[in-house]
Design an enzyme around this catalytic site. Structure first.
Site, PDB file in Angstrom:
ATOM      1  N   LYS A   1      33.088  19.079  -1.472  1.00  0.00           N
ATOM      2  CA  LYS A   1      32.381  18.355  -2.540  1.00  0.00           C
ATOM      3  C   LYS A   1      33.237  17.180  -3.027  1.00  0.00           C
ATOM      4  CE  LYS A   1      30.414  19.260  -7.068  1.00  0.00           C
ATOM      5  NZ  LYS A   1      30.222  20.235  -8.135  1.00  0.00           N
TER       6      LYS A   1
ATOM      7  N   GLU B   1      43.728  21.382   1.953  1.00  0.00           N
ATOM      8  CA  GLU B   1      43.582  22.217   3.157  1.00  0.00           C
ATOM      9  C   GLU B   1      42.492  21.659   4.068  1.00  0.00           C
ATOM     10  OE1 GLU B   1      43.621  23.193  -0.021  1.00  0.00           O
ATOM     11  OE2 GLU B   1      44.214  25.289  -0.253  1.00  0.00           O
TER      12      GLU B   1
ATOM     13  N   GLY C   1      30.861  24.524  -6.761  1.00  0.00           N
ATOM     14  CA  GLY C   1      31.242  24.943  -5.406  1.00  0.00           C
ATOM     15  C   GLY C   1      30.794  26.354  -5.071  1.00  0.00           C
ATOM     16  N   ARG C   2      31.041  27.302  -5.971  1.00  0.00           N
ATOM     17  CA  ARG C   2      30.731  28.707  -5.647  1.00  0.00           C
ATOM     18  C   ARG C   2      29.254  29.030  -5.806  1.00  0.00           C
ATOM     19  NH1 ARG C   2      34.196  27.829  -9.653  1.00  0.00           N
ATOM     20  NH2 ARG C   2      33.646  28.365 -11.789  1.00  0.00           N
TER      21      ARG C   2
ATOM     22  N   GLU D   1      36.576  33.414 -10.006  1.00  0.00           N
ATOM     23  CA  GLU D   1      36.752  32.002 -10.354  1.00  0.00           C
ATOM     24  C   GLU D   1      35.835  31.625 -11.522  1.00  0.00           C
ATOM     25  OE1 GLU D   1      38.106  28.872  -7.320  1.00  0.00           O
ATOM     26  OE2 GLU D   1      36.036  28.289  -7.650  1.00  0.00           O
TER      27      GLU D   1
ATOM     28  N   HIS E   1      38.044  54.634   5.940  1.00  0.00           N
ATOM     29  CA  HIS E   1      39.205  55.068   6.711  1.00  0.00           C
ATOM     30  C   HIS E   1      40.455  54.304   6.306  1.00  0.00           C
ATOM     31  CE1 HIS E   1      36.536  57.434   9.268  1.00  0.00           C
ATOM     32  NE2 HIS E   1      35.678  56.460   9.046  1.00  0.00           N
TER      33      HIS E   1
ATOM     34  N   LYS F   1      47.635  23.916  -7.593  1.00  0.00           N
ATOM     35  CA  LYS F   1      47.527  22.774  -6.671  1.00  0.00           C
ATOM     36  C   LYS F   1      48.554  21.700  -7.035  1.00  0.00           C
ATOM     37  CE  LYS F   1      42.559  23.046  -5.718  1.00  0.00           C
ATOM     38  NZ  LYS F   1      41.277  22.386  -5.955  1.00  0.00           N
TER      39      LYS F   1
HETATM   40  O1  F6P Z   1      39.496  26.471  -5.523  1.00  0.00           O
HETATM   41  C1  F6P Z   1      39.046  25.428  -6.289  1.00  0.00           C
HETATM   42  C2  F6P Z   1      37.854  24.775  -5.693  1.00  0.00           C
HETATM   43  O2  F6P Z   1      37.602  23.620  -6.434  1.00  0.00           O
HETATM   44  C3  F6P Z   1      36.620  25.665  -5.650  1.00  0.00           C
HETATM   45  O3  F6P Z   1      35.981  25.772  -6.859  1.00  0.00           O
HETATM   46  C4  F6P Z   1      35.834  24.996  -4.582  1.00  0.00           C
HETATM   47  O4  F6P Z   1      34.796  25.818  -4.120  1.00  0.00           O
HETATM   48  C5  F6P Z   1      36.911  24.733  -3.567  1.00  0.00           C
HETATM   49  O5  F6P Z   1      38.052  24.384  -4.330  1.00  0.00           O
HETATM   50  C6  F6P Z   1      36.623  23.658  -2.551  1.00  0.00           C
HETATM   51  O6  F6P Z   1      36.382  22.406  -3.163  1.00  0.00           O
HETATM   52  P1  F6P Z   1      35.804  21.192  -2.353  1.00  0.00           P
HETATM   53  O7  F6P Z   1      34.436  21.513  -1.903  1.00  0.00           O
HETATM   54  O8  F6P Z   1      35.821  20.038  -3.309  1.00  0.00           O
HETATM   55  O9  F6P Z   1      36.711  20.930  -1.172  1.00  0.00           O
END
Ligand code: F6P
Length: 553
Positions: free
Chosen positions: A217, A223, A278-279, A363, A394, A520
């Site tokens: 987003k 990452e 995001g979630r 979150e 198990h 972060k």
């Molecule tokens: O972990 C923080 C966060 O902002 C989440 O809320 C989100 O789902 C994730 O990182 C990924 O964010 P993006 O879609 O901006 O890469």
């Protein structure tokens, strides 16, 4: 949690003190005695959600009867929801109010599934994304060499991975995506910045027929950007430096300029509205991999979510599934002091459900600051963990039986078709675990078990205490007729609204995540070599890691 109306911390609501007294009254009462004294308990505390659409007869059965509560508690929990003016919250959520009060915006993800209108002036158009997804699914797109694209790899993390990954695992045909003899595109996911995940997924990928979707987003998640860069390098290494990289990328992001600067064609950058967190985003363009995997059935997934929206919005609290789920969870966490919830889906297709739920609940509601800036006095979100049944039986069920901790359990049980004995074994196991973890086994029963094994009396006495299971682990069982797009959509929306119910009553904002940002910042500082700014332990570890790297060069 709109900014209208005065806020009262939940402890100051009239029902809170009544519930505190109930907790003292009932906390140690064995669950099985609640059944013994109440022949209708099972049926009275089971909510059957009748599906109003054509898609299925019955959508969801939720059995709360193995939870530690009774009619009086239920009445006071519903009273708490009324004291907290939950109806106002639900109204605000569905009418585009700024329920995300720290970021001053709506949380209208339900509009992506038709469950509410989008906030005024912010209609979204997913047609371009859908056309792209269908073209990809049906092999109508080609890569830079002219070869058909047959493989989508989603690069994303958190909400840009967990929802679509769960849904694809649950719903894509595991035998391959072949419809009418045509082989449709394969879908994979890379989330971790650990190169091993990338390498594992790419080990059998053919660069000429692979397309990466950068799902971010913000287009600012380190990452995901690192994996996107690795993908770009891999494509160039495989296909040549001068290939048209844009033929192998799409992006789901709001940061059009950043995505284009990376090399994604502007017509392949699919936005999602700011008011979709995001979630909560699997329903939006973030669901592109799911659309590729299941095609038109994606709409059934949306319908499943939408009927839960309608149910949540329109149903009295006494019959309202997300309200019950939220209230019982809040009762366990804030009144009974249960700190841990195990999500136990009895379905291989739902193996990623605990991970998805972790982000959704932890979150969203893993927070301690209330709307008025004060610190909560109540415990908020519990620790969520879990694994697919019967695998967990198990591994960690031993602790549930004989450990020292109370753990609340959510059993998710898709019944499935009747054709395969193993499917029946799976369902029987889920029901058996919920029953056994509630009933336990007392000393007499332990002795009886050993007596049946014809052991000598002295050995029976010595061994019997080791067989005792204290029981009393409270559980909710959610039963679905089968795992299909409609029921998965309903299940996920059910939990989304559960989280809202709890957040509203606790008085926290479920739609921001400032805590995550904190870690972060330190990672960024370390990446830019600012080791000395950290505490001694961290600075030392960073130096030692650098020494390892140098030795391995
Ligand atoms: O972990 C923080 C966060 O902002 C989440 O809320 C989100 O789902 C994730 O990182 C990924 O964010 P993006 O879609 O901006 O890469």
């Amino acid at each position: 949690m709109s900014d209208r109306g005065a806020f009262t911390p939940p402890q100051h609501l009239p029902a809170w003190s009544a519930l505190t007294a109930h907790a003292r009254r009932l906390a140690d009462r064995p669950l099985s005695t609640l059944f013994a004294n109440d022949p209708d308990r099972a049926s009275r505390f089971t909510r059957i959600f009748e599906n109003p659409t054509e898609l299925d007869q019955t959508a969801l059965i939720v059995d709360f009867s193995k939870q530690q509560f009774d009619d009086e508690i239920l009445a006071d929990l519903i009273g708490l929801a009324r004291d907290a003016r939950l109806s106002e919250g639900i109204h605000g959520l569905f009418h585009g109010e700024a329920v995300n009060f720290t970021e001053k915006r709506a949380a209208s993800h339900m509009s992506m599934r038709g469950g509410c209108p989008p906030p005024p002036g912010s209609e979204t158009d997913t047609r371009a994304m859908r056309t792209f997804a269908f073209d990809l699914r049906e092999g109508l797109l080609t890569g830079s060499t002219g070869k058909t694209i047959h493989h989508l790899i989603n690069l994303g993390i958190g909400g840009s991975d967990l929802g679509p990954r769960l849904a694809v695992e649950a719903l894509a045909d595991p035998r391959g995506n072949i419809v009418g003899g045509i082989e449709l595109a394969r879908v994979d996911f890379v989330a971790n910045v650990d190169p091993r995940e990338f390498d594992t997924v790419l080990a059998h990928a053919d660069a000429a027929s692979t397309l990466f979707v950068i799902s971010s987003k913000s287009f600012n998640t380190p990452e995901t950007l690192a994996n996107a860069e690795a993908a770009r390098q891999w494509l160039r290494a495989q296909l040549g430096e001068d290939i048209d990289i844009g033929e192998h990328f799409a992006a789901v992001s709001n940061a059009l300029e950043a995505a284009v600067a990376f090399g994604v064609r502007p017509d392949r950058v699919f936005p999602l509205p700011d008011w979709v967190g995001g979630r909560y985003s699997v329903w939006s363009s973030i669901g592109l991999p799911l659309l590729v995997a299941i095609g038109g059935m994606f709409d059934d997934f949306l319908v499943g979510g939408r009927i839960i929206d309608d149910h949540f919005r329109l149903t009295p609290f006494e019959q309202n599934l997300p309200v019950w789920l939220g209230l019982i969870g809040l009762w366990n966490s804030s009144f009974l002091g249960i700190q841990s919830v195990a999500a136990l889906p009895y379905a291989h297709g739902l193996r990623s459900f605990p991970g998805w739920l972790q982000q959704l609940e932890m979150e969203s509601n893993g927070k301690h600051v209330l709307r008025d800036g004060s610190r909560t006095e109540a415990d908020t979100a519990p620790i969520i963990w879990g694994a697919a049944g019967t695998i967990g039986q198990h591994a960690f069920h031993q602790l549930l039986y004989q450990g020292t901790r109370k753990v609340a359990l959510d059993f998710i049980v898709p019944v499935g078709e009747d054709g395969d004995l193993r499917q029946r074994i799976l369902v029987d196991n889920a029901l058996a675990q919920a029953a056994a973890l509630m009933a336990g086994r007392d000393l007499d029963a332990a002795r009886a078990t050993l007596t049946r094994r014809n052991l000598p009396a002295a050995e029976i006495e010595q061994l019997a205490p080791h067989l005792v299971c204290e029981g009393n682990q409270p559980s909710t069982t959610i039963m679905l007729p089968r795992l299909d797009p409609f029921h998965l959509g309903a299940l996920l929306a059910l939990y989304e609204h559960k989280v809202f119910v709890q957040a509203w009553i606790w008085g926290i904002n479920p739609f921001d995540q400032y805590g995550v940002e904190h870690g972060k910042e330190i990672a960024r500082a370390l990446a830019s070599g600012k080791v000395g700014e950290q505490d001694d332990s961290t600075a030392q570890l960073a130096r030692l890691a650098e020494e390892f790297r140098q030795r391995m060069r």
